[in-house]
Scaffold this motif. Sequence first.
Motif, PDB file in Angstrom:
ATOM      1  N   MET A   1       0.832  -1.180   0.000  1.00 52.46           N
ATOM      2  CA  MET A   1       0.000   0.000   0.000  1.00 52.46           C
ATOM      3  C   MET A   1       0.875   1.242   0.000  1.00 52.46           C
ATOM      4  O   MET A   1       2.090   1.175   0.109  1.00 52.46           O
ATOM      5  CB  MET A   1      -0.911   0.000   1.222  1.00 52.46           C
TER       6      MET A   1
ATOM      7  N   TRP B   1      -0.179  10.030  -5.694  1.00 55.00           N
ATOM      8  CA  TRP B   1      -0.801   8.856  -5.081  1.00 55.00           C
ATOM      9  C   TRP B   1      -1.538   8.030  -6.131  1.00 55.00           C
ATOM     10  O   TRP B   1      -1.480   6.807  -6.128  1.00 55.00           O
ATOM     11  CB  TRP B   1      -1.774   9.298  -3.976  1.00 55.00           C
TER      12      TRP B   1
ATOM     13  N   ALA C   1      -0.892   4.138  -6.926  1.00 58.89           N
ATOM     14  CA  ALA C   1      -1.981   3.187  -6.677  1.00 58.89           C
ATOM     15  C   ALA C   1      -2.374   2.440  -7.939  1.00 58.89           C
ATOM     16  O   ALA C   1      -2.780   1.274  -7.882  1.00 58.89           O
ATOM     17  CB  ALA C   1      -3.195   3.918  -6.104  1.00 58.89           C
TER      18      ALA C   1
ATOM     19  N   HIS D   1      -1.235  -0.969  -8.463  1.00 57.99           N
ATOM     20  CA  HIS D   1      -1.821  -2.014  -7.616  1.00 57.99           C
ATOM     21  C   HIS D   1      -3.307  -2.189  -7.897  1.00 57.99           C
ATOM     22  O   HIS D   1      -4.026  -2.764  -7.093  1.00 57.99           O
ATOM     23  CB  HIS D   1      -1.620  -1.659  -6.137  1.00 57.99           C
TER      24      HIS D   1
ATOM     25  N   VAL E   1      -5.608   0.033  -7.865  1.00 60.58           N
ATOM     26  CA  VAL E   1      -6.345   0.769  -6.838  1.00 60.58           C
ATOM     27  C   VAL E   1      -6.660   2.163  -7.370  1.00 60.58           C
ATOM     28  O   VAL E   1      -5.795   2.835  -7.930  1.00 60.58           O
ATOM     29  CB  VAL E   1      -5.528   0.874  -5.532  1.00 60.58           C
TER      30      VAL E   1
ATOM     31  N   GLU F   1      -3.240  -6.678  -1.641  1.00 55.85           N
ATOM     32  CA  GLU F   1      -2.759  -5.309  -1.789  1.00 55.85           C
ATOM     33  C   GLU F   1      -3.912  -4.318  -1.917  1.00 55.85           C
ATOM     34  O   GLU F   1      -3.881  -3.232  -1.341  1.00 55.85           O
ATOM     35  CB  GLU F   1      -1.826  -5.208  -3.005  1.00 55.85           C
ATOM     36  N   GLN F   2      -4.933  -4.672  -2.678  1.00 50.62           N
ATOM     37  CA  GLN F   2      -6.090  -3.783  -2.809  1.00 50.62           C
ATOM     38  C   GLN F   2      -6.788  -3.599  -1.475  1.00 50.62           C
ATOM     39  O   GLN F   2      -7.201  -2.486  -1.116  1.00 50.62           O
ATOM     40  CB  GLN F   2      -7.057  -4.341  -3.848  1.00 50.62           C
TER      41      GLN F   2
ATOM     42  N   CYS G   1      -4.794  -1.244   0.748  1.00 52.77           N
ATOM     43  CA  CYS G   1      -4.829   0.131   0.226  1.00 52.77           C
ATOM     44  C   CYS G   1      -6.149   0.811   0.570  1.00 52.77           C
ATOM     45  O   CYS G   1      -6.179   1.925   1.104  1.00 52.77           O
ATOM     46  CB  CYS G   1      -4.630   0.127  -1.283  1.00 52.77           C
TER      47      CYS G   1
END
Length: 283
Positions: A29, A73, A77, A80, A82, A145-146, A149
């Motif tokens: 994250m 950011w 992200a 990932h 996200v 990972e999601q 995050c």
Amino acid sequence: MDRGGCQLSGGGGGGGGGPGPESATGNGMITLEDLESFSEDPGNGGGGGGGGGAEEEDRDTMEADDDRLLHYWQDIARGHQVEVPEEMAQPIQQLTSNNEGRSNREQVPFNLLTHKEKCGELLYEKRSYEKAHWACVTVCEDTYEQSICYGFMRLMRYICQQNSSGEYLGMSLPILTIIHTDENQSVISRSVTVAYYLPANHQAQPPRPTDSDILIEIWPAAVVYTRPFVGPTNEVTIMNQIHAMAEILDSPGVCVNDSFIVAGYTNPAHANRQNEIWFMERR
């Protein structure tokens, strides 16, 4: 959602020096170190205006800085899978402005009971943690990972004024992620709980979250066995750390065997991220 799954006692339920933008391909994250390394980079423009100090120029500069931080950011992200929504701009900016260095982050207090070394290398520590208030949110996304995050972003909003006090609460370390496995420790559940320790000045009366999915829980006193490890956190690395810790412990049977904690101290996208795996002693 498992409303009782955040406790250090191991009952169930399911965390937290950034290198800058070049780390965006790592696993994990995004946290404070990303923002600090960005804000300290002169090429990314922070700080006040040049001549005149006109109020409108200052406002334009602040808005531009907010946009740069948000886009930074969002770029990290994206690696990932996200999405960082526009509404995260203010919490991201607030964390950046209120955390200029590690000295501003409160460490979760503990007592060291014992430790084990081999050839000068620390294998694990046995610690005791006192009863305390933690803010917890349980998330279930497609990947680990999601989940961490999205869980951390929700806690960020709570830390940054989306609480009954309307104030910035302060950052603490480590950020914990409680994970579940099957009894054979071969599969990690996608449902995780990300947890934030309320700083000392908020322990007596924790501000209430505006997000109804964030729970303020009193975790009972607990004994944990911790082993440090360096690098990214994902399903593979976490499972490897669980197996390594189980082999090192003299009596692994004293610990919960299907619920573990990942403690994050630095930016998980960093190649040298500082983490710990925690085994919880049965109560």
